[in-house]
Each structure stands twice: as C-alpha cells, then as structure tokens.
Design a protein around this motif. Structure first.
Motif, short mmCIF file in Angstrom:
data_model
loop_
_atom_site.label_atom_id
_atom_site.label_comp_id
_atom_site.label_asym_id
_atom_site.label_seq_id
_atom_site.Cartn_x
_atom_site.Cartn_y
_atom_site.Cartn_z
N CYS A 72 -92.84 -9.60 -33.09
CA CYS A 72 -92.46 -9.01 -34.38
C CYS A 72 -92.37 -7.51 -34.15
CB CYS A 72 -93.50 -9.34 -35.46
SG CYS A 72 -93.14 -8.55 -37.04
N THR A 73 -91.16 -6.97 -34.16
CA THR A 73 -90.98 -5.59 -33.72
C THR A 73 -91.39 -4.55 -34.77
OG1 THR A 73 -88.65 -5.92 -34.29
CG2 THR A 73 -89.24 -6.00 -31.95
N ASN A 74 -91.60 -5.00 -36.00
CA ASN A 74 -92.19 -4.10 -37.00
C ASN A 74 -93.08 -4.92 -37.92
OD1 ASN A 74 -92.35 -1.35 -38.28
ND2 ASN A 74 -91.56 -2.48 -40.03
N GLU A 75 -94.37 -4.70 -37.81
CA GLU A 75 -95.34 -5.44 -38.63
C GLU A 75 -95.45 -4.73 -39.98
OE1 GLU A 75 -96.97 -8.24 -38.25
OE2 GLU A 75 -97.01 -8.69 -36.09
N THR A 76 -94.85 -5.34 -40.97
CA THR A 76 -94.69 -4.74 -42.30
C THR A 76 -96.02 -4.43 -42.98
OG1 THR A 76 -92.85 -6.29 -42.38
CG2 THR A 76 -93.29 -5.05 -44.38
N ILE A 77 -97.01 -5.29 -42.78
CA ILE A 77 -98.29 -5.14 -43.46
C ILE A 77 -99.20 -4.17 -42.70
CG2 ILE A 77 -100.41 -6.38 -44.11
CD1 ILE A 77 -98.58 -8.79 -44.81
N ASP A 78 -99.19 -4.27 -41.39
CA ASP A 78 -100.09 -3.44 -40.57
C ASP A 78 -99.50 -2.07 -40.24
OD1 ASP A 78 -102.25 -5.64 -39.87
OD2 ASP A 78 -100.27 -6.54 -39.73
N LYS A 99 -84.81 -16.00 -17.60
CA LYS A 99 -84.44 -17.19 -18.36
C LYS A 99 -85.29 -17.43 -19.60
CE LYS A 99 -82.32 -19.74 -14.59
NZ LYS A 99 -83.03 -20.20 -13.40
N VAL A 100 -86.20 -16.52 -19.92
CA VAL A 100 -86.98 -16.68 -21.15
C VAL A 100 -86.43 -15.70 -22.20
CG1 VAL A 100 -89.26 -16.56 -22.24
CG2 VAL A 100 -89.04 -17.38 -19.87
N PRO A 101 -85.71 -16.21 -23.20
CA PRO A 101 -85.14 -15.29 -24.20
C PRO A 101 -86.22 -14.69 -25.10
CG PRO A 101 -84.62 -17.57 -24.77
CD PRO A 101 -85.37 -17.61 -23.46
N ILE A 102 -85.97 -13.48 -25.56
CA ILE A 102 -86.88 -12.84 -26.53
C ILE A 102 -86.35 -13.12 -27.94
CG2 ILE A 102 -87.84 -10.66 -27.37
CD1 ILE A 102 -87.48 -9.50 -24.59
N VAL A 103 -87.24 -13.59 -28.79
CA VAL A 103 -86.95 -13.78 -30.21
C VAL A 103 -87.67 -12.67 -30.97
CG1 VAL A 103 -87.33 -15.28 -32.20
CG2 VAL A 103 -86.68 -16.28 -29.99
N ALA A 104 -86.94 -11.90 -31.75
CA ALA A 104 -87.57 -10.76 -32.43
C ALA A 104 -87.43 -10.88 -33.95
CB ALA A 104 -86.96 -9.45 -31.95
N ASP A 105 -88.57 -10.80 -34.62
CA ASP A 105 -88.60 -10.70 -36.08
C ASP A 105 -88.43 -9.23 -36.45
OD1 ASP A 105 -89.13 -10.62 -38.77
OD2 ASP A 105 -91.04 -11.70 -38.66
#
Ligand code: PLP
Length: 365
Positions: free
Chosen positions: A154-160, A173-179
């Motif tokens: 999670c590239t920006n933690e809204t609460i913290d 071969k391991v893709p990054i999933v970003a919130d």
C-alpha cells in the motif's frame, strides 16, 4: 454554512473535489452538451456516454503515461472489494495454495492481508507494526518468496499517514500490486514497475462508487475458476468495463477531474504543488511540541497528515475553532484518534495556508 463563506474540506474520503469540476457538473446536470439528458439518464451503450468514457480513459492514460500493454478498468466495490478481487484474479497462476507476499505498513495493508488469507497463503515479508506504523521497512529487510503469486504493497497508508518514497524491487516474475487509493495522480509514477495498480476514486479522483484498476495484459488470465464474472479482469477488459452497467456518473465526474488536471499542467505540476503544501503543513506541526506527527520524516505522506495535540483535552476546542473558520473534517480516524488533514490534489495552497494560520494561532504562536 453560508454560501459565500470560504470553506476548506480536509476529509480523507469521500473528499474535496475541484470547485471548477463541481461547477461544470452543475451546469451540465440537466442537459449534457445539448443531448437533452443528464449523464445519469444516459444508456451506458449510447454514443454520448461512450464518448465520455473514451475521453476519461484516454486522459487518464495520458496523465499517468500508462503503457499500451496495460488495461485501465473502471470497476465498482472500492478498494476493499479489490482486496478479494485481486487474489481471485491472480492466485490461479500457481500451484494451490498460492503464496502472496505482503508488506504491512498500516491499516489498509492490514485489511488487504486479512482478506487475502481467505484465498491464499500469506507471507508477511516485512512489517512496521512494532514501530507503530511510522515508516516503511527498508527494502533490504524484506523476506520475499521466489514463487509468490504477487507482492502487495500500500503505497500511501491513508490512516497512518505513511507514504513510500521508493519503488520496491520485486523478485523476477513476481508482479507488484500497489494500493494507490489515496495518492494516485498526486505524484509521478512509473506504471511499468507495477503489475497492478488500484485505487478507489473517492480520495483523489472523484465520487465514491468507482474503482480504478490498471493491470498489465499478461496478468489477465490467472483467475481462480470461482472468480465472479463481473469481477474477472479479462471479462471486464474485453467489455471496455461494461460487462455490467458501470458507475456512469462517477466515471463522468472522474473524467472532468482528469481534464481539469491536464489544464493544471498534469501530474508533474500537481506533484510540485503537493510537495509545497506538505512542506508548509509539516513545518507548522514541527515548529514546537504543541503538535506531534509521529511518522519518520522520510515516509511522511504528502496527502494524509495525522497529528496529535500534546494536550489532548483540547481536541474538542481545536475542532470547534477550526469549524468556525471553515476548516472542516479535521477529526482523526477513530482507530488512531487525534487529527488528520487530508490535502489531496483538490486542496488549494490557500486551504493549507488557512490551516497553518489556525495551527499557529491555536498554539499561541
Ligand atoms: C479508502 C481506502 C481503501 C478502501 O476503499 P473503499 O472504497 O472504502 O473500499 C483502500 N485502501 C486505501 C489505501 C484507502 O485509502
């Protein structure tokens, strides 16, 4: 509140929208471009809405420089639904049970972890929990899995109020999933470094009800057989996000925001403004110990700024005084308390300046 009182809305989401966008939407409410219809009343398959959709898609593609081998999906269900939709679409790649790597940096990655456990084995590659979620664990301490279906961050933690200041390296071969729900379009990103980027619209884009998913083409075919059709990325992509009725009005407003951002100079110009806004606000919070932000300076979010009063018995007085000055929705998230100022793209510098003036005044500076 009177019409002519200047207010600044610091809500974390649903959040402030550019005034020009709201004014344009108001002027087009009853009759969009001479069609005789409100956008809300249009068929999603008619030429009018298709043109709105195409323009929104291409403007977003331009703003984020999304490469051609990525699809942009307009989905529903918010970030929390993606916490299930992502594993449903991605863990079919691997022998079951698949492993997903996570970096735990706060409330939102925590929720993603909890949901993913229903679909896969979860490995917490790194966590800043022991430090009270005040930073991002250095990349060289991450314990990554070579056969992971993907790495979720999670590239920006809204609460913290914690934001990545680097793009991690994943294993081959391991893709990054970003919130990126709460900072998409606030800073320049290199989309090609990610397999999947997702974001609920109601923080930095537009109204609630729309979720953006940007996904690399080769990741469209790894779904579990039980993945619901309406949430199957390949199916959604093949139907131009219209497998079922999309959130048409939310897409229209998002499109107005994208056009507005382009007129403002695009993401690079927004980033410069956001740097300046954040600098101003953190400087006021750091001036003495009247206020406190606990996040390590290198990871302080430019979008969501949680802070505490040293004397918490003054919280109610602080909020009442802020409201009287038109500074709205500064109360912190219930899980952490204190205050939080969200200063998204649509928050003008004058809004941050008004908050800083109030912070100084309340602290008796
Ligand atoms: C708000 C938020 C979500 C959840 O969004 P919903 O639309 O409420 O599901 C997920 N991740 C992050 C980082 C958020 O800020």
């Amino acid at each position: 509140m009177a019409q002519d009182t200047q207010v600044f809305n610091f809500s974390a989401g649903p959040a402030v929208l550019p005034k020009e966008v709201l004014q344009q939407a108001a002027s087009e409410m009853l009759d969009w471009h001479g069609s005789g219809m409100s956008v809300m009343e249009m068929s999603h398959r008619g030429p009018e809405f298709i043109s709105i959709y195409r323009q929104a898609e291409s403007d977003l593609r331009e703003l984020l420089a999304v490469p051609p081998n990525y699809k942009i999906l307009f989905m529903q269900g918010g970030g929390l639904a993606q916490n299930a939709i992502i594993p449903l679409n991605m863990v079919g790649c691997c022998p079951q049970p698949a492993t997903i790597d996570f970096v735990h940096t706060g409330s939102w990655s925590g929720k993603s972890i909890k949901e993913a456990k229903r679909y896969a084995h979860v490995n917490i590659a790194a966590s800043s929990e022991a430090d009270g979620f005040t930073g991002v664990p250095p990349q060289d301490t991450w314990n990554l899995t070579s056969h992971a279906a993907y790495l979720h961050i999670c590239t920006n933690e809204t609460i913290d109020g914690v934001e990545y200041n680097f793009v991690p390296e994943s294993l081959p071969k391991v893709p990054i999933v970003a919130d990126m729900s709460s900072h998409i379009l606030s800073r320049q990103i290199d989309v090609s470094k990610y397999g999947v980027i997702f974001a609920g619209a109601q923080k930095n884009i537009g109204p609630a009800g729309l979720t953006l998913v940007i996904v690399r083409d080769d990741l469209l075919d790894d779904a579990l057989p039980i993945c619901p059709s309406a949430f199957h990325w390949r199916t959604v992509a093949e139907h131009d996000s219209m497998f079922n009725t999309p959130p048409t009005y939310a897409i229209y407003i998002a499109g107005l925001v994208f056009a507005h951002l382009k007129r403002q100079g695009g993401v690079a110009a927004m980033e410069q403004r956001n740097i300046e806004k954040a600098r101003l606000l953190y400087e006021a919070l750091d001036a003495d110990d009247f206020y406190q932000n606990r996040v390590a300076p290198a990871y302080r979010s430019r979008m969501n700024v949680p802070f505490f009063l040293r004397d918490e018995s003054l919280n109610d007085k602080f909020l009442a005084g802020a409201k009287a000055r038109g500074l709205l929705q500064l109360k912190g998230h219930k899980s952490v308390g204190g205050m939080r100022a969200s200063i998204y793209n649509a928050m003008p510098l004058e809004g941050v300046q008004a908050l800083v003036d109030y912070l100084n005044e309340f602290a008796g500076r």
